[in-house]
Write an enzyme that holds these catalytic residues in place. Structure first.
Site, short mmCIF file in Angstrom:
data_model
loop_
_atom_site.label_atom_id
_atom_site.label_comp_id
_atom_site.label_asym_id
_atom_site.label_seq_id
_atom_site.Cartn_x
_atom_site.Cartn_y
_atom_site.Cartn_z
N CYS A 146 0.83 -1.21 0.00
CA CYS A 146 0.00 0.00 0.00
C CYS A 146 0.87 1.26 0.00
O CYS A 146 1.50 1.59 1.01
CB CYS A 146 -0.93 -0.02 1.21
SG CYS A 146 -1.85 1.50 1.48
N CYS B 239 -0.16 3.98 2.53
CA CYS B 239 0.21 3.56 3.89
C CYS B 239 1.64 4.00 4.22
O CYS B 239 1.92 4.44 5.34
CB CYS B 239 0.10 2.05 4.04
SG CYS B 239 -1.57 1.38 3.83
#
Length: 319
Positions: free
Chosen positions: A61, A64
Site C-alpha cells: 500500500c 500507507c
C-alpha cells in the site's frame, strides 16, 4: 467512517482474540505492531488506560507508506497522551474484517475498549495532528514545520518577503503538500509581483488540496493581483467622475472598486461594491457580490477590511 465505527463494539473483537496470553504494553511503549492474538491486550485493554490509535496497513500500500511515518511522528510528539498500534492486514486480516475495513490505510481510535473515531486514506500531517489532539484531549506542542510556518507568516505580515519565502520553501522541501506553505509561498510571489511563479507554486495543490481554505485564498489573491495589475497605474479621476456624474453607472463603479483595491484602498473598494449590491444586486449576474467574496478570500478572513466588508455586505443583503 462513523457508521462502521458505531456498528462494531469490542465484543466481536474480543471473541477473535479470546485467550491471548500477551501482557499489556509496557509503560512508555508508544508504538508497536500487533497480531490477531495480541490485539485484545495491545488495543482493547491498553485503551482502558490510554487512547490507542490502530493503523491498518499492508506492505503493498503506497498511501500507507506515506501515512504511517506521519502518525508515528505525531504520536511521539504527544509524549504518552496516546499510543499507536500497527496491524499488517495481509498477515492478520481478521480484525480488519470485523471492523469492515474496505480500503487502506484505515485508522481507528480506541478509548475504554471502544472504537470512537477514525479515518481512511492518507492525510497531511496537520490533519493527523488535529485527529490526535482530539483523541488526546489537548493541543500538542508545535512541530518544527508549524514553527516555520508561523515565522513565515510573521515575516510576510511584516513585509519581509525574502525571509517569509525562505521559511515557506523550507517547509515545502519536507512536505510538498503542506497547504499553508503552498499558500504562503504563493503569496510571497504575489507580493513581489511574480504572478507566474505564484501560479506555479499553486499548481502543487492538486485534488482536494486545491480546496484548502489557505490555498483558495492565495488563488483568489493571485486573480485579484492579476486583474488589478491592469489598472494599477490608471488615473482614477475619470472613473470617479463617471460615478459622480451617474451614480447608477455600475460598470464605472465596479471598475473604480477594482482600481481602488489595486491602489491599496480596500475600504473604498468595498464601499463601492456594496453600493452596487444595494442599488441592483442582480447586476451583471451579481458581479459585485462575487467580486467582494473574491476580495475577502484574497485578503484573508482575519483582515480588518474583510471583517468590515462582510458586516457591510450582510447589512445590505439582510436589510
Amino acid at each position: 467512517m462513523s457508521d462502521s465505527l458505531g456498528a462494531t463494539g469490542p465484543q466481536g473483537l474480543q471473541g477473535s482474540a479470546q485467550g491471548a496470553g500477551s501482557a499489556a504494553p509496557a509503560a512508555g511503549d508508544l508504538i508497536k505492531d500487533t497480531t490477531t492474538q495480541t490485539f485484545a491486550a495491545d488495543v482493547l485493554e491498553a485503551s482502558m488506560q490510554t487512547p490507542v490509535i490502530v493503523d491498518f496497513w499492508a506492505p503493498w500500500c503506497g498511501p500507507c507508506k506515506q501515512l504511517t511515518p506521519i502518525i508515528e511522528k505525531v504520536v511521539q510528539q504527544a509524549q504518552g497522551a496516546v499510543k499507536l498500534v500497527k496491524m499488517n492486514i495481509d498477515e492478520h486480516p481478521e480484525v480488519a474484517q470485523q471492523l469492515r475495513v474496505q480500503s487502506i490505510p484505515a485508522v481507528f481510535a480506541f478509548k475504554n475498549g471502544q472504537p470512537v473515531d477514525g479515518f481512511m486514506g492518507a492525510l497531511p500531517e496537520s490533519q493527523v495532528k488535529r485527529f490526535v489532539e482530539a483523541l488526546a484531549g489537548g493541543a500538542l506542542a508545535p512541530t518544527q514545520a508549524e514553527q516555520m510556518l508561523e515565522a513565515g507568516q510573521a515575516a510576510l505580515d511584516a513585509g519581509d518577503i525574502g525571509a517569509a519565502a525562505q521559511a515557506f520553501a523550507a517547509v515545502l522541501q519536507e512536505d510538498r503538500e503542506n497547504p499553508k506553505a503552498i499558500a504562503g509561498l504563493a503569496r510571497c510571489y504575489i507580493e513581489s509581483g511574480d504572478h507566474d511563479r505564484a501560479a506555479e507554486v499553486l499548481g502543487l495543490a492538486e485534488g482536494k488540496l486545491a480546496e484548502d481554505p489557505d490555498v483558495k485564498g492565495a488563488a483568489a489573491a493571485l486573480e485579484v493581483a492579476r486583474s488589478g495589475a491592469a489598472t494599477a497605474n490608471d488615473d482614477l479621476a475619470p472613473l470617479q467622475a463617471a460615478v459622480e456624474a451617474d451614480p447608477a453607472n455600475h460598470q464605472a463603479r465596479f471598475d473604480l472598486a477594482v482600481a481602488l483595491n489595486a491602489a491599496g484602498d480596500r475600504e473604498g473598494a468595498t464601499d463601492h461594491l456594496v453600493e452596487i449590491v444595494r442599488r441592483e444586486r442582480k447586476w451583471n449576474d451579481e458581479a459585485a457580490r462575487e467580486q467582494l467574496v473574491q476580495f475577502f478570500e484574497a485578503w484573508g478572513p482575519m483582515d480588518d477590511a474583510t471583517k468590515a466588508g462582510r458586516r457591510k455586505l450582510s447589512a445590505v443583503l439582510f436589510s
